[in-house]
Write a protein that holds these residues in place. Structure first.
Motif, PDB file in Angstrom:
ATOM      1  N   SER A  16      12.900  -2.143   2.918  1.00  0.00           N
ATOM      2  CA  SER A  16      13.427  -1.027   2.127  1.00  0.00           C
ATOM      3  C   SER A  16      13.716  -1.411   0.677  1.00  0.00           C
ATOM      4  CB  SER A  16      14.680  -0.443   2.780  1.00  0.00           C
ATOM      5  OG  SER A  16      15.747  -1.353   2.740  1.00  0.00           O
ATOM      6  N   VAL A  17      14.251  -2.587   0.427  1.00  0.00           N
ATOM      7  CA  VAL A  17      14.574  -2.981  -0.952  1.00  0.00           C
ATOM      8  C   VAL A  17      13.311  -3.245  -1.774  1.00  0.00           C
ATOM      9  CG1 VAL A  17      15.722  -4.703  -2.390  1.00  0.00           C
ATOM     10  CG2 VAL A  17      16.880  -3.766  -0.393  1.00  0.00           C
ATOM     11  N   PRO A  18      12.349  -4.049  -1.276  1.00  0.00           N
ATOM     12  CA  PRO A  18      11.128  -4.213  -2.075  1.00  0.00           C
ATOM     13  C   PRO A  18      10.385  -2.899  -2.310  1.00  0.00           C
ATOM     14  CG  PRO A  18      11.207  -5.883  -0.376  1.00  0.00           C
ATOM     15  CD  PRO A  18      12.345  -4.930  -0.120  1.00  0.00           C
ATOM     16  N   GLU A  19      10.397  -2.022  -1.309  1.00  0.00           N
ATOM     17  CA  GLU A  19       9.742  -0.727  -1.483  1.00  0.00           C
ATOM     18  C   GLU A  19      10.478   0.101  -2.529  1.00  0.00           C
ATOM     19  OE1 GLU A  19       8.632   3.258  -1.295  1.00  0.00           O
ATOM     20  OE2 GLU A  19      10.606   2.623  -0.632  1.00  0.00           O
ATOM     21  N   ALA A  20      11.807   0.035  -2.513  1.00  0.00           N
ATOM     22  CA  ALA A  20      12.601   0.798  -3.483  1.00  0.00           C
ATOM     23  C   ALA A  20      12.385   0.289  -4.897  1.00  0.00           C
ATOM     24  CB  ALA A  20      14.079   0.721  -3.124  1.00  0.00           C
ATOM     25  N   LEU A  21      12.165  -0.995  -5.065  1.00  0.00           N
ATOM     26  CA  LEU A  21      11.968  -1.566  -6.396  1.00  0.00           C
ATOM     27  C   LEU A  21      10.524  -1.467  -6.877  1.00  0.00           C
ATOM     28  CD1 LEU A  21      14.197  -4.744  -6.068  1.00  0.00           C
ATOM     29  CD2 LEU A  21      14.764  -2.567  -7.162  1.00  0.00           C
ATOM     30  N   SER A  22       9.577  -1.336  -5.948  1.00  0.00           N
ATOM     31  CA  SER A  22       8.171  -1.290  -6.353  1.00  0.00           C
ATOM     32  C   SER A  22       7.806   0.023  -7.034  1.00  0.00           C
ATOM     33  CB  SER A  22       7.256  -1.521  -5.148  1.00  0.00           C
ATOM     34  OG  SER A  22       7.290  -0.428  -4.261  1.00  0.00           O
ATOM     35  N   PHE A  23       8.445   1.113  -6.657  1.00  0.00           N
ATOM     36  CA  PHE A  23       8.118   2.406  -7.268  1.00  0.00           C
ATOM     37  C   PHE A  23       8.534   2.472  -8.734  1.00  0.00           C
ATOM     38  CE2 PHE A  23       8.857   7.182  -7.431  1.00  0.00           C
ATOM     39  CZ  PHE A  23       7.534   7.447  -7.722  1.00  0.00           C
ATOM     40  N   PRO A  24       9.777   2.112  -9.090  1.00  0.00           N
ATOM     41  CA  PRO A  24      10.116   2.084 -10.520  1.00  0.00           C
ATOM     42  C   PRO A  24       9.285   1.069 -11.298  1.00  0.00           C
ATOM     43  CG  PRO A  24      12.105   2.029  -9.214  1.00  0.00           C
ATOM     44  CD  PRO A  24      10.968   1.897  -8.267  1.00  0.00           C
ATOM     45  N   ALA A  25       8.962  -0.061 -10.652  1.00  0.00           N
ATOM     46  CA  ALA A  25       8.108  -1.049 -11.330  1.00  0.00           C
ATOM     47  C   ALA A  25       6.740  -0.451 -11.620  1.00  0.00           C
ATOM     48  CB  ALA A  25       7.975  -2.305 -10.472  1.00  0.00           C
ATOM     49  N   LEU A  26       6.212   0.313 -10.679  1.00  0.00           N
ATOM     50  CA  LEU A  26       4.933   0.975 -10.894  1.00  0.00           C
ATOM     51  C   LEU A  26       5.041   1.998 -12.017  1.00  0.00           C
ATOM     52  CD1 LEU A  26       2.000   1.607 -10.007  1.00  0.00           C
ATOM     53  CD2 LEU A  26       2.977   3.216  -8.359  1.00  0.00           C
ATOM     54  N   LEU A  27       6.122   2.760 -12.026  1.00  0.00           N
ATOM     55  CA  LEU A  27       6.298   3.767 -13.069  1.00  0.00           C
ATOM     56  C   LEU A  27       6.479   3.141 -14.451  1.00  0.00           C
ATOM     57  CD1 LEU A  27       8.686   6.300 -11.313  1.00  0.00           C
ATOM     58  CD2 LEU A  27       6.254   6.578 -11.749  1.00  0.00           C
ATOM     59  N   ILE A  28       7.299   2.117 -14.518  1.00  0.00           N
ATOM     60  CA  ILE A  28       7.619   1.521 -15.824  1.00  0.00           C
ATOM     61  C   ILE A  28       6.502   0.605 -16.305  1.00  0.00           C
ATOM     62  CG2 ILE A  28       9.185  -0.030 -17.036  1.00  0.00           C
ATOM     63  CD1 ILE A  28      11.399   1.065 -15.132  1.00  0.00           C
ATOM     64  N   PHE A  29       6.181  -0.397 -15.511  1.00  0.00           N
ATOM     65  CA  PHE A  29       5.235  -1.404 -15.969  1.00  0.00           C
ATOM     66  C   PHE A  29       3.788  -0.965 -15.830  1.00  0.00           C
ATOM     67  CE2 PHE A  29       8.956  -3.963 -14.690  1.00  0.00           C
ATOM     68  CZ  PHE A  29       9.284  -4.417 -15.953  1.00  0.00           C
ATOM     69  N   GLY A  30       3.507  -0.128 -14.844  1.00  0.00           N
ATOM     70  CA  GLY A  30       2.144   0.311 -14.658  1.00  0.00           C
ATOM     71  C   GLY A  30       1.790   1.508 -15.500  1.00  0.00           C
ATOM     72  N   SER A  31       2.399   2.610 -15.222  1.00  0.00           N
ATOM     73  CA  SER A  31       2.038   3.865 -15.889  1.00  0.00           C
ATOM     74  C   SER A  31       2.467   3.900 -17.346  1.00  0.00           C
ATOM     75  CB  SER A  31       2.674   5.039 -15.155  1.00  0.00           C
ATOM     76  OG  SER A  31       2.221   5.082 -13.832  1.00  0.00           O
ATOM     77  N   LEU A  32       3.701   3.571 -17.612  1.00  0.00           N
ATOM     78  CA  LEU A  32       4.214   3.683 -18.975  1.00  0.00           C
ATOM     79  C   LEU A  32       3.526   2.702 -19.921  1.00  0.00           C
ATOM     80  CD1 LEU A  32       6.302   5.190 -20.684  1.00  0.00           C
ATOM     81  CD2 LEU A  32       7.890   3.348 -20.189  1.00  0.00           C
ATOM     82  N   LEU A  33       3.386   1.449 -19.494  1.00  0.00           N
ATOM     83  CA  LEU A  33       2.732   0.472 -20.361  1.00  0.00           C
ATOM     84  C   LEU A  33       1.264   0.786 -20.599  1.00  0.00           C
ATOM     85  CD1 LEU A  33       4.205  -3.011 -19.397  1.00  0.00           C
ATOM     86  CD2 LEU A  33       4.445  -1.789 -21.533  1.00  0.00           C
ATOM     87  N   SER A  34       0.597   1.353 -19.604  1.00  0.00           N
ATOM     88  CA  SER A  34      -0.816   1.682 -19.800  1.00  0.00           C
ATOM     89  C   SER A  34      -0.979   2.850 -20.775  1.00  0.00           C
ATOM     90  CB  SER A  34      -1.483   2.016 -18.468  1.00  0.00           C
ATOM     91  OG  SER A  34      -0.981   3.222 -17.945  1.00  0.00           O
ATOM     92  N   ARG A  35       0.011   3.715 -20.865  1.00  0.00           N
ATOM     93  CA  ARG A  35      -0.075   4.840 -21.800  1.00  0.00           C
ATOM     94  C   ARG A  35       0.352   4.444 -23.215  1.00  0.00           C
ATOM     95  NH1 ARG A  35      -1.272   8.741 -18.394  1.00  0.00           N
ATOM     96  NH2 ARG A  35      -0.169   9.059 -16.462  1.00  0.00           N
ATOM     97  N   VAL A  36       1.320   3.550 -23.315  1.00  0.00           N
ATOM     98  CA  VAL A  36       1.867   3.187 -24.618  1.00  0.00           C
ATOM     99  C   VAL A  36       1.060   2.066 -25.279  1.00  0.00           C
ATOM    100  CG1 VAL A  36       3.929   2.290 -25.786  1.00  0.00           C
ATOM    101  CG2 VAL A  36       4.168   3.914 -23.914  1.00  0.00           C
TER     102      VAL A  36
END
Length: 114
Positions: A16-36
Motif C-alpha cells: 500500500s505505501v509504495p503504491e501510494a507513493l508511486s502515483f504522485p511520483a508518476l504525476l510529478i516526475f513523469g507527467s509534469l517534467l515531460s511537459r515542462v
C-alpha cells in the motif's frame, strides 16, 4: 481472524505505501517534467512501476476481502484510497490497526485451543 488473514493484511500493507507513493511520483516526475522540460524518459518506467504496484494492490485487496470477509463497502473504500494520490498512506494506517487486532485475536484463539 486467523493467521492467514493477518498475513494477507500484512502483504496488503507492504504494497500500500509504495503504491501510494508511486502515483504522485508518476504525476510529478513523469507527467509534469515531460511537459515542462525535455525529460521524458521517466514517464514510461514510472508508469509501468505504478501499474504493476496498482495491480498487485488490487489482487491483494481482493485476497483480504475474501479472507477477512469484509463488507463490500469496506473493500471499495480501500480501493478508492488506492486511486486517490497518497490515499494509500491513510489506508496503511487503518490496515496497521486492523492487522494488529487480527494478530491479537489469532493468538488468543490459539492460546484458548492449547
Amino acid at each position: 481472524m486467523d493467521i492467514k488473514t493477518a498475513s494477507a493484511l500484512h502483504r496488503l500493507r507492504l504494497v500500500s505505501v509504495p503504491e501510494a507513493l508511486s502515483f504522485p511520483a508518476l504525476l510529478i516526475f513523469g507527467s509534469l517534467l515531460s511537459r515542462v522540460s525535455d525529460i521524458d524518459y521517466l514517464l514510461m518506467p514510472l508508469g509501468i512501476l505504478h501499474a504493476i504496484l496498482f495491480m498487485v494492490y488490487s489482487v491483494l485487496l481482493l485476497d483480504v476481502w475474501y479472507k477477512a470477509k469484509w463488507p463490500f463497502k469496506k473493500a471499495l473504500f480501500f480501493f478508492v484510497l488506492s486511486v486517490v494520490p497518497l490515499g494509500g498512506l491513510y489506508g496503511d494506517k487503518l490496515l496497521k490497526r486492523e492487522e494488529a487486532d487480527s494478530v491479537v485475536a489469532a493468538r488468543a484463539r490459539e492460546a484458548a485451543q492449547a
